[in-house]
Scaffold this motif. Structure first.
Motif, PDB file in Angstrom:
ATOM      1  N   PRO A  62      49.031  39.256  45.168  1.00  0.00           N
ATOM      2  CA  PRO A  62      48.803  39.764  43.812  1.00  0.00           C
ATOM      3  C   PRO A  62      47.386  40.334  43.670  1.00  0.00           C
ATOM      4  CG  PRO A  62      49.830  37.597  43.736  1.00  0.00           C
ATOM      5  CD  PRO A  62      49.409  37.836  45.154  1.00  0.00           C
ATOM      6  N   VAL A  63      47.300  41.551  43.113  1.00  0.00           N
ATOM      7  CA  VAL A  63      46.003  42.216  42.958  1.00  0.00           C
ATOM      8  C   VAL A  63      45.775  42.706  41.530  1.00  0.00           C
ATOM      9  CG1 VAL A  63      45.831  42.862  45.388  1.00  0.00           C
ATOM     10  CG2 VAL A  63      46.912  44.440  43.765  1.00  0.00           C
ATOM     11  N   GLY A  64      46.696  42.429  40.621  1.00  0.00           N
ATOM     12  CA  GLY A  64      46.498  42.835  39.238  1.00  0.00           C
ATOM     13  C   GLY A  64      47.720  42.538  38.403  1.00  0.00           C
ATOM     14  N   ILE A  83      50.171  47.582  25.469  1.00  0.00           N
ATOM     15  CA  ILE A  83      49.655  47.029  26.726  1.00  0.00           C
ATOM     16  C   ILE A  83      48.579  45.999  26.399  1.00  0.00           C
ATOM     17  CG2 ILE A  83      48.300  47.549  28.796  1.00  0.00           C
ATOM     18  CD1 ILE A  83      49.776  50.226  28.933  1.00  0.00           C
ATOM     19  N   GLN A  84      48.702  44.851  27.032  1.00  0.00           N
ATOM     20  CA  GLN A  84      47.747  43.759  26.838  1.00  0.00           C
ATOM     21  C   GLN A  84      47.597  43.010  28.160  1.00  0.00           C
ATOM     22  OE1 GLN A  84      48.458  41.412  23.186  1.00  0.00           O
ATOM     23  NE2 GLN A  84      50.200  42.760  22.869  1.00  0.00           N
ATOM     24  N   SER A  85      46.682  42.063  28.159  1.00  0.00           N
ATOM     25  CA  SER A  85      46.508  41.156  29.299  1.00  0.00           C
ATOM     26  C   SER A  85      46.415  41.894  30.637  1.00  0.00           C
ATOM     27  CB  SER A  85      47.631  40.114  29.332  1.00  0.00           C
ATOM     28  OG  SER A  85      47.572  39.308  28.181  1.00  0.00           O
ATOM     29  N   VAL A  86      45.631  42.949  30.627  1.00  0.00           N
ATOM     30  CA  VAL A  86      45.379  43.692  31.870  1.00  0.00           C
ATOM     31  C   VAL A  86      44.260  42.979  32.624  1.00  0.00           C
ATOM     32  CG1 VAL A  86      44.495  45.861  32.833  1.00  0.00           C
ATOM     33  CG2 VAL A  86      46.034  45.898  30.851  1.00  0.00           C
ATOM     34  N   TYR A  87      44.498  42.743  33.903  1.00  0.00           N
ATOM     35  CA  TYR A  87      43.428  42.176  34.721  1.00  0.00           C
ATOM     36  C   TYR A  87      43.603  42.598  36.167  1.00  0.00           C
ATOM     37  CZ  TYR A  87      39.838  39.156  36.558  1.00  0.00           C
ATOM     38  OH  TYR A  87      38.705  38.704  37.180  1.00  0.00           O
ATOM     39  N   VAL A  88      42.500  43.032  36.737  1.00  0.00           N
ATOM     40  CA  VAL A  88      42.417  43.335  38.159  1.00  0.00           C
ATOM     41  C   VAL A  88      41.163  42.621  38.668  1.00  0.00           C
ATOM     42  CG1 VAL A  88      42.136  45.144  39.907  1.00  0.00           C
ATOM     43  CG2 VAL A  88      43.537  45.590  37.865  1.00  0.00           C
ATOM     44  N   PRO A  89      41.311  41.711  39.637  1.00  0.00           N
ATOM     45  CA  PRO A  89      40.121  41.038  40.166  1.00  0.00           C
ATOM     46  C   PRO A  89      39.101  42.045  40.691  1.00  0.00           C
ATOM     47  CG  PRO A  89      42.116  39.964  40.955  1.00  0.00           C
ATOM     48  CD  PRO A  89      42.538  41.242  40.277  1.00  0.00           C
ATOM     49  N   GLN A  90      37.844  41.685  40.563  1.00  0.00           N
ATOM     50  CA  GLN A  90      36.730  42.569  40.910  1.00  0.00           C
ATOM     51  C   GLN A  90      36.910  43.238  42.276  1.00  0.00           C
ATOM     52  OE1 GLN A  90      34.053  43.038  38.709  1.00  0.00           O
ATOM     53  NE2 GLN A  90      33.501  44.697  40.064  1.00  0.00           N
ATOM     54  N   GLU A  91      37.357  42.477  43.268  1.00  0.00           N
ATOM     55  CA  GLU A  91      37.443  43.031  44.631  1.00  0.00           C
ATOM     56  C   GLU A  91      38.533  44.090  44.791  1.00  0.00           C
ATOM     57  OE1 GLU A  91      39.639  38.986  44.801  1.00  0.00           O
ATOM     58  OE2 GLU A  91      37.937  39.850  43.737  1.00  0.00           O
ATOM     59  N   PHE A  92      39.401  44.230  43.786  1.00  0.00           N
ATOM     60  CA  PHE A  92      40.476  45.230  43.866  1.00  0.00           C
ATOM     61  C   PHE A  92      40.302  46.361  42.866  1.00  0.00           C
ATOM     62  CE2 PHE A  92      42.375  41.281  45.502  1.00  0.00           C
ATOM     63  CZ  PHE A  92      42.698  41.722  46.776  1.00  0.00           C
ATOM     64  N   ARG A  94      38.892  49.789  41.049  1.00  0.00           N
ATOM     65  CA  ARG A  94      38.593  51.165  41.479  1.00  0.00           C
ATOM     66  C   ARG A  94      39.411  51.546  42.723  1.00  0.00           C
ATOM     67  NH1 ARG A  94      37.278  52.740  37.049  1.00  0.00           N
ATOM     68  NH2 ARG A  94      36.818  54.730  37.987  1.00  0.00           N
ATOM     69  N   ARG A  95      40.595  50.931  42.857  1.00  0.00           N
ATOM     70  CA  ARG A  95      41.489  51.222  43.985  1.00  0.00           C
ATOM     71  C   ARG A  95      42.864  51.677  43.516  1.00  0.00           C
ATOM     72  NH1 ARG A  95      40.592  46.451  48.424  1.00  0.00           N
ATOM     73  NH2 ARG A  95      38.329  46.467  48.429  1.00  0.00           N
ATOM     74  N   GLY A  96      43.003  51.968  42.223  1.00  0.00           N
ATOM     75  CA  GLY A  96      44.273  52.472  41.709  1.00  0.00           C
ATOM     76  C   GLY A  96      45.262  51.423  41.267  1.00  0.00           C
ATOM     77  N   ALA A 128      33.888  51.352  30.725  1.00  0.00           N
ATOM     78  CA  ALA A 128      34.620  51.581  31.984  1.00  0.00           C
ATOM     79  C   ALA A 128      36.121  51.614  31.717  1.00  0.00           C
ATOM     80  CB  ALA A 128      34.274  50.500  33.006  1.00  0.00           C
ATOM     81  N   ALA A 129      36.611  50.662  30.947  1.00  0.00           N
ATOM     82  CA  ALA A 129      38.048  50.640  30.631  1.00  0.00           C
ATOM     83  C   ALA A 129      38.435  51.865  29.814  1.00  0.00           C
ATOM     84  CB  ALA A 129      38.404  49.362  29.885  1.00  0.00           C
ATOM     85  N   ARG A 130      37.616  52.204  28.830  1.00  0.00           N
ATOM     86  CA  ARG A 130      37.935  53.365  27.986  1.00  0.00           C
ATOM     87  C   ARG A 130      38.039  54.639  28.822  1.00  0.00           C
ATOM     88  NH1 ARG A 130      33.841  53.068  23.110  1.00  0.00           N
ATOM     89  NH2 ARG A 130      34.774  55.098  22.730  1.00  0.00           N
ATOM     90  N   SER A 131      37.139  54.817  29.758  1.00  0.00           N
ATOM     91  CA  SER A 131      37.196  56.034  30.583  1.00  0.00           C
ATOM     92  C   SER A 131      38.420  56.021  31.496  1.00  0.00           C
ATOM     93  CB  SER A 131      35.904  56.217  31.390  1.00  0.00           C
ATOM     94  OG  SER A 131      35.753  55.197  32.337  1.00  0.00           O
ATOM     95  N   THR A 132      38.820  54.841  31.962  1.00  0.00           N
ATOM     96  CA  THR A 132      40.034  54.733  32.774  1.00  0.00           C
ATOM     97  C   THR A 132      41.251  55.151  31.963  1.00  0.00           C
ATOM     98  OG1 THR A 132      39.122  52.993  34.176  1.00  0.00           O
ATOM     99  CG2 THR A 132      41.531  53.132  34.038  1.00  0.00           C
ATOM    100  N   TYR A 133      41.370  54.628  30.742  1.00  0.00           N
ATOM    101  CA  TYR A 133      42.520  54.946  29.896  1.00  0.00           C
ATOM    102  C   TYR A 133      42.548  56.432  29.542  1.00  0.00           C
ATOM    103  CZ  TYR A 133      42.421  49.867  29.401  1.00  0.00           C
ATOM    104  OH  TYR A 133      42.383  48.515  29.651  1.00  0.00           O
ATOM    105  N   GLU A 134      41.394  56.999  29.249  1.00  0.00           N
ATOM    106  CA  GLU A 134      41.326  58.421  28.925  1.00  0.00           C
ATOM    107  C   GLU A 134      41.691  59.281  30.130  1.00  0.00           C
ATOM    108  OE1 GLU A 134      37.412  58.830  27.214  1.00  0.00           O
ATOM    109  OE2 GLU A 134      37.973  57.592  25.486  1.00  0.00           O
ATOM    110  N   ALA A 135      41.306  58.849  31.318  1.00  0.00           N
ATOM    111  CA  ALA A 135      41.645  59.603  32.532  1.00  0.00           C
ATOM    112  C   ALA A 135      43.148  59.639  32.770  1.00  0.00           C
ATOM    113  CB  ALA A 135      40.933  59.000  33.747  1.00  0.00           C
ATOM    114  N   LEU A 136      43.868  58.658  32.216  1.00  0.00           N
ATOM    115  CA  LEU A 136      45.321  58.615  32.350  1.00  0.00           C
ATOM    116  C   LEU A 136      46.033  59.366  31.222  1.00  0.00           C
ATOM    117  CD1 LEU A 136      45.687  54.930  33.530  1.00  0.00           C
ATOM    118  CD2 LEU A 136      46.076  56.995  34.884  1.00  0.00           C
ATOM    119  N   GLY A 137      45.258  59.999  30.342  1.00  0.00           N
ATOM    120  CA  GLY A 137      45.843  60.788  29.271  1.00  0.00           C
ATOM    121  C   GLY A 137      45.955  60.081  27.938  1.00  0.00           C
TER     122      GLY A 137
END
Length: 158
Positions: A62-64, A83-92, A94-96, A128-137
């Motif tokens: 599991p990575v996210g 969408i809620q409860s989003v989590y990706v551990p630090q080591e994973f 910026r990997r998509g 950082a999260a806001r820019s990720t969401y905006e990059a997805l449209g």
């Protein structure tokens, strides 16, 4: 990195609870009590009418995660998926991982004529999260969220 997205299972509840606690501490400096978060996630997994949880895995690890809930829109005669409860551990990061989770949910929404859109809320200073969401449209919906806790005084709060 080859990612697989799958629905969460009952045995994922402990991990997802730890990730929810890590996310709350990281983004809002809040401590979520085990006695609330673990049963809440277990119930959400067990009752898909409340929420749907997904886990991203790389080579079976599991990575996210991502969860969504439902909101009825009479204006659109359809459901918003929140969408809620989003989590990706630090080591994973910026990997998509989030991109893959979002693409999975978006494909499910696109295939369901009863879904009118996807929404999420984000901590206002989480750039950082806001820019990720905006990059997805996704776009800023120009709403503010207000809340009032209805639990008795002294009850655990998230």
């Amino acid at each position: 990195m080859s990612l697989q997205i799958r629905p969460a299972r009952a045995e994922d509840a402990g991990l997802l609870a730890r990730w929810a606690q890590a996310m709350a501490l990281e983004t809002e400096n809040k401590i979520l009590p085990d006695a609330e978060v673990l049963p809440g996630i277990a119930r959400g997994i067990a009752e898909p009418s409340l929420a749907r949880y997904f886990v991203a895995e790389q080579d079976g690890v599991p990575v996210g995660t991502l969860m969504f809930t439902f909101e009825w829109s009479d204006w659109r005669n359809g459901l918003w998926w929140w969408i809620q409860s989003v989590y990706v551990p630090q080591e994973f990061r910026r990997r998509g991982v989030y991109r893959a989770l979002y693409a999975h949910v978006r494909a499910l929404a696109d295939a369901d004529a009863g879904v009118c859109g996807i929404r999420l809320y984000v901590e206002k200073d989480n750039h950082a999260a806001r820019s990720t969401y905006e990059a997805l449209g996704m776009q800023d919906a120009h709403y503010r969220i207000y809340e009032q806790d209805t639990r008795p005084t002294g009850a655990p709060k998230a």
